[in-house]
Scaffold this active site. Structure first.
Site, short mmCIF file in Angstrom:
data_model
loop_
_atom_site.label_atom_id
_atom_site.label_comp_id
_atom_site.label_asym_id
_atom_site.label_seq_id
_atom_site.Cartn_x
_atom_site.Cartn_y
_atom_site.Cartn_z
N ARG A 64 22.38 -44.01 44.13
CA ARG A 64 21.63 -44.29 45.36
C ARG A 64 20.18 -44.66 45.03
O ARG A 64 19.81 -45.83 45.09
CB ARG A 64 21.71 -43.06 46.30
CG ARG A 64 21.23 -43.33 47.72
CD ARG A 64 19.74 -43.35 47.92
NE ARG A 64 19.08 -42.11 47.47
CZ ARG A 64 17.77 -42.00 47.38
NH1 ARG A 64 16.97 -43.01 47.69
NH2 ARG A 64 17.21 -40.87 46.96
N ASP A 65 19.38 -43.70 44.62
CA ASP A 65 17.97 -43.98 44.32
C ASP A 65 17.88 -45.02 43.21
O ASP A 65 17.02 -45.90 43.22
CB ASP A 65 17.26 -42.68 43.88
CG ASP A 65 15.78 -42.67 44.19
OD1 ASP A 65 15.25 -43.73 44.57
OD2 ASP A 65 15.14 -41.62 44.04
N HIS A 79 12.07 -33.71 42.11
CA HIS A 79 12.52 -35.11 42.10
C HIS A 79 11.35 -35.96 41.60
O HIS A 79 10.51 -36.39 42.39
CB HIS A 79 12.94 -35.48 43.53
CG HIS A 79 13.44 -36.87 43.72
ND1 HIS A 79 14.76 -37.17 43.96
CD2 HIS A 79 12.79 -38.07 43.77
CE1 HIS A 79 14.91 -38.47 44.14
NE2 HIS A 79 13.72 -39.03 44.03
N HIS A 108 9.70 -39.24 39.64
CA HIS A 108 9.84 -40.60 39.11
C HIS A 108 8.98 -40.69 37.85
O HIS A 108 8.02 -39.95 37.67
CB HIS A 108 9.44 -41.63 40.16
CG HIS A 108 10.49 -41.81 41.22
ND1 HIS A 108 11.37 -42.87 41.23
CD2 HIS A 108 10.84 -41.04 42.28
CE1 HIS A 108 12.21 -42.75 42.25
NE2 HIS A 108 11.89 -41.65 42.92
N CYS A 152 11.71 -47.15 44.50
CA CYS A 152 11.85 -47.11 45.95
C CYS A 152 11.37 -48.44 46.51
O CYS A 152 10.30 -48.93 46.14
CB CYS A 152 11.02 -45.96 46.54
SG CYS A 152 11.06 -45.94 48.33
N ASN A 190 13.74 -42.80 38.34
CA ASN A 190 13.62 -41.34 38.26
C ASN A 190 13.63 -40.90 36.80
O ASN A 190 13.99 -41.66 35.92
CB ASN A 190 14.83 -40.67 38.94
CG ASN A 190 14.86 -40.92 40.41
OD1 ASN A 190 15.28 -41.97 40.85
ND2 ASN A 190 14.40 -39.96 41.19
C1 HMG Z 1 15.50 -45.51 59.19
C2 HMG Z 1 15.76 -46.86 59.86
C3 HMG Z 1 17.23 -47.09 60.09
C4 HMG Z 1 15.03 -46.85 61.18
O1 HMG Z 1 14.81 -48.15 61.60
P1 HMG Z 1 14.22 -48.51 63.02
O2 HMG Z 1 13.86 -49.94 63.01
O3 HMG Z 1 13.14 -47.55 63.38
O4 HMG Z 1 15.46 -48.21 63.91
P2 HMG Z 1 15.85 -48.66 65.34
O5 HMG Z 1 16.57 -47.50 65.91
O6 HMG Z 1 14.68 -49.23 66.08
O7 HMG Z 1 16.87 -49.85 65.05
C5 HMG Z 1 16.49 -51.05 64.46
C6 HMG Z 1 17.70 -51.69 63.81
O8 HMG Z 1 18.20 -50.84 62.79
C7 HMG Z 1 19.57 -50.53 63.07
N1 HMG Z 1 19.83 -49.16 62.57
C8 HMG Z 1 19.25 -48.02 62.98
N2 HMG Z 1 19.73 -46.99 62.27
C9 HMG Z 1 20.62 -47.50 61.40
C10 HMG Z 1 21.42 -46.93 60.39
N3 HMG Z 1 21.38 -45.63 60.11
N4 HMG Z 1 22.21 -47.73 59.67
C11 HMG Z 1 22.25 -49.06 59.91
N5 HMG Z 1 21.49 -49.65 60.85
C12 HMG Z 1 20.69 -48.88 61.58
C13 HMG Z 1 19.70 -50.67 64.56
O9 HMG Z 1 21.04 -50.87 64.91
C14 HMG Z 1 18.85 -51.89 64.80
O10 HMG Z 1 19.58 -53.05 64.37
P3 HMG Z 1 19.36 -54.49 65.01
O11 HMG Z 1 19.61 -54.31 66.48
O12 HMG Z 1 17.92 -54.86 64.72
O13 HMG Z 1 20.33 -55.36 64.29
C15 HMG Z 1 15.19 -47.99 58.96
O14 HMG Z 1 13.82 -47.83 58.90
C16 HMG Z 1 15.78 -48.00 57.57
O15 HMG Z 1 16.96 -48.22 57.37
N6 HMG Z 1 14.92 -47.79 56.55
C17 HMG Z 1 15.35 -47.76 55.14
C18 HMG Z 1 14.88 -46.47 54.54
C19 HMG Z 1 15.37 -46.32 53.13
O16 HMG Z 1 16.57 -46.37 52.86
N7 HMG Z 1 14.44 -46.10 52.17
C20 HMG Z 1 14.79 -45.83 50.80
C21 HMG Z 1 15.33 -44.44 50.63
S1 HMG Z 1 14.09 -43.15 50.69
C22 HMG Z 1 13.62 -42.97 49.06
O17 HMG Z 1 14.03 -43.73 48.21
C23 HMG Z 1 12.79 -41.78 48.69
C24 HMG Z 1 13.59 -40.63 48.07
C25 HMG Z 1 14.56 -40.03 49.07
O18 HMG Z 1 14.36 -41.08 46.96
C26 HMG Z 1 12.66 -39.50 47.60
C27 HMG Z 1 11.45 -40.01 46.79
O19 HMG Z 1 11.60 -40.41 45.64
O20 HMG Z 1 10.39 -40.03 47.40
#
Ligand code: HMG
Length: 301
Positions: free
Chosen positions: A14-15, A206, A208, A239, A248
Site C-alpha cells: 500500500r504505502d 512508522h 520514512h 506519499c 518507508n
Molecule cells: C479522502 C477522499 C476520498 C476525500 O475526498 P473528497 O473530495 O473530500 O470527498 P467527497 O466526499 O467530496 O467526494 C469527492 C469524490 O471522491 C469520491 N470518493 C469519496 N470517497 C471515496 C472513496 N473512499 N473511494 C473512492 N471514491 C471516493 C466521491 O464519490 C466523489 O467522486 P466524484 O463524484 O468526483 O467522481 C480523497 O481526498 C482521497 O481519496 N484522498 C487520497 C488520500 C490518500 O490515499 N493518501 C495517501 C495515503 S495516506 C499516507 O500515505 C500516509 C500514511 C498513512 O502512510 C502515514 C504516513 O506515512 O504519514
C-alpha cells in the site's frame, strides 16, 4: 525497555506502491503480497479504498482482495478514509482497516481534503460500521515531526489527535514521520510527550527514510518499548502528498537489526529479500534495502 518480540506491519503493497509513477500489474501486486506472507509477515497492508482519481495505483484494491490466496494467520488490511471506503473494504473482505489523520492542518487538507477535526468526524461512522461488522480499526497520524506545508509540528498536536483516535475506538495509533525528517532526538521528544498520556501498547512507529534516519528512529522507538513497527519491503514507497518523501524503513533492514538484537519477529530474511528483489525488478529498479543489496549476489558477468 526493549521488547522481546516485535510485530512488523508490512505496508509495502500500500504505502510502497501507492506512489509509483508507472502502473503496477495486478499479478505483481498479488505476487508481492503472497511472497511477503510466505516470508512470515502476519500483518500486511494490501491496499486502500480511496478516490482512484487521487491515488490511481490503489484503484484495483478490490480486485486484489478478491484474488488474494489467503494464508491462515495473516491479517490483510486496507486504508479507508471514510464510510464509503470502509463499505468497499468490507465488501472486498478485508480483515482490518486503518483510518488516517494528520497532526498538521496543511497535510490533512492536501491528503484528504478536509481539516483534522472534519477527518475525525468522518471516522465516526466508520467506527460504528466497523464495530458492527467486527472489523478492528487501526489509525495513522501523519506528519508527527514535520509537515511539507506547515513546517515543524508540536508534539502536543500529535498527542491531541492520537488521543482523539483512541477515544473513537481505534485499537492502535501508528505515528507517521511522513517526510522522514525526524532525528532520534526528535523521536525521543515526541515519545516523551506521548507516553506521558498514552499506553505504549497502543502506539506503533512508522518512519520514512528520506534522510536515512528511519532505522535510528526505530531503535529509539524500540527503546521506549514500542513493539509494533511499520516497514516496507525493499524500502518501497512515499506519499503522493509529501513530494520528495522517500520510502518507508525497509523491512529487510528492520529484520536484520532485530535478528542481531535477538528480538523475535517471525520473518525469514532470505524469503523477504527474494520478495523485495522480485517487486523491485518488476518496477525496474534496485532493491532500496541496504541489507538486501549486501546479501544479493551481483548479476553474473
Ligand atoms: C479522502 C477522499 C476520498 C476525500 O475526498 P473528497 O473530495 O473530500 O470527498 P467527497 O466526499 O467530496 O467526494 C469527492 C469524490 O471522491 C469520491 N470518493 C469519496 N470517497 C471515496 C472513496 N473512499 N473511494 C473512492 N471514491 C471516493 C466521491 O464519490 C466523489 O467522486 P466524484 O463524484 O468526483 O467522481 C480523497 O481526498 C482521497 O481519496 N484522498 C487520497 C488520500 C490518500 O490515499 N493518501 C495517501 C495515503 S495516506 C499516507 O500515505 C500516509 C500514511 C498513512 O502512510 C502515514 C504516513 O506515512 O504519514
Amino acid at each position: 525497555m526493549i521488547p522481546k518480540q516485535v510485530k512488523i506491519v508490512e505496508v509495502g503493497p500500500r504505502d510502497g506502491l501507492q506512489n509509483e509513477a508507472t502502473p503496477i500489474h495486478h499479478d505483481d501486486k498479488l505476487a508481492l503480497i503472497d511472497g511477503l506472507a510466505d516470508a512470515g509477515l502476519r500483518a500486511i497492508e494490501a491496499g486502500s479504498f480511496v478516490n482512484p482519481k487521487w491515488v490511481p495505483q490503489m484503484a484495483g484494491s478490490g480486485d486484489v482482495f478478491a484474488a488474494l490466496q489467503r494464508r491462515p494467520g495473516v491479517v490483510y488490511s486496507a486504508l479507508t478514509p471514510n464510510l464509503r471506503g470502509f463499505e468497499q473494504a468490507l465488501a472486498a473482505g478485508v480483515d482490518e482497516v486503518a483510518v488516517f489523520a494528520a497532526a498538521s492542518e496543511g497535510f490533512s487538507r492536501k491528503n484528504i481534503n478536509c481539516s483534522v477535526a472534519e477527518s475525525l468526524q468522518r471516522f465516526e461512522p466508520v467506527m460504528v460500521a466497523a464495530s458492527a461488522a467486527g472489523v478492528p480499526v487501526r489509525a495513522y497520524v501523519s506528519c508527527v515531526i514535520a509537515c511539507p506545508y506547515d513546517g515543524r509540528i508540536d508534539a502536543s498536536n500529535v498527542l491531541n489527535v492520537t488521543r482523539a483516535l483512541l477515544d473513537l475506538g481505534c485499537y492502535e495509533v501508528s505515528l507517521g514521520d511522513t517526510v522522514g525528517q525526524a532525528t532520534p532526538a526528535d523521536t525521543r521528544r515526541l515519545l516523551d510527550t506521548l507516553l506521558s498520556a498514552v499506553p505504549v501498547g497502543q502506539l506503533a512507529a512508522h518512519f520514512h527514510d528520506t534522510y536515512g534516519q528511519a532505522l535510528a528512529n526505530t531503535l529509539v522507538a524500540l527503546d521506549y518499548g514500542i513493539a509494533t513497527i511499520d516497514s516496507s519491503v525493499a524500502g518501497l514507497g512515499g506519499c503522493p502528498y509529501a513530494r520528495g518523501a522517500s520510502g518507508n524503513l525497509a523491512t529487510e533492514d528492520l529484520v536484520y537489526m532485530l535478528n542481531g538484537m535477538d528480538i523475535e519477529h517471525g520473518v525469514n530474511l532470505d524469503k523477504l529479500i527474494a520478495a523485495g528483489n522480485r517487486i523491485s525488478a518488476a518496477l525496474g529498479r534496485r532493491n532500496q534495502s541496504k541489507v538486501a543489496q549486501a546479501l544479493t549476489p551481483p548479476p553474473a558477468g
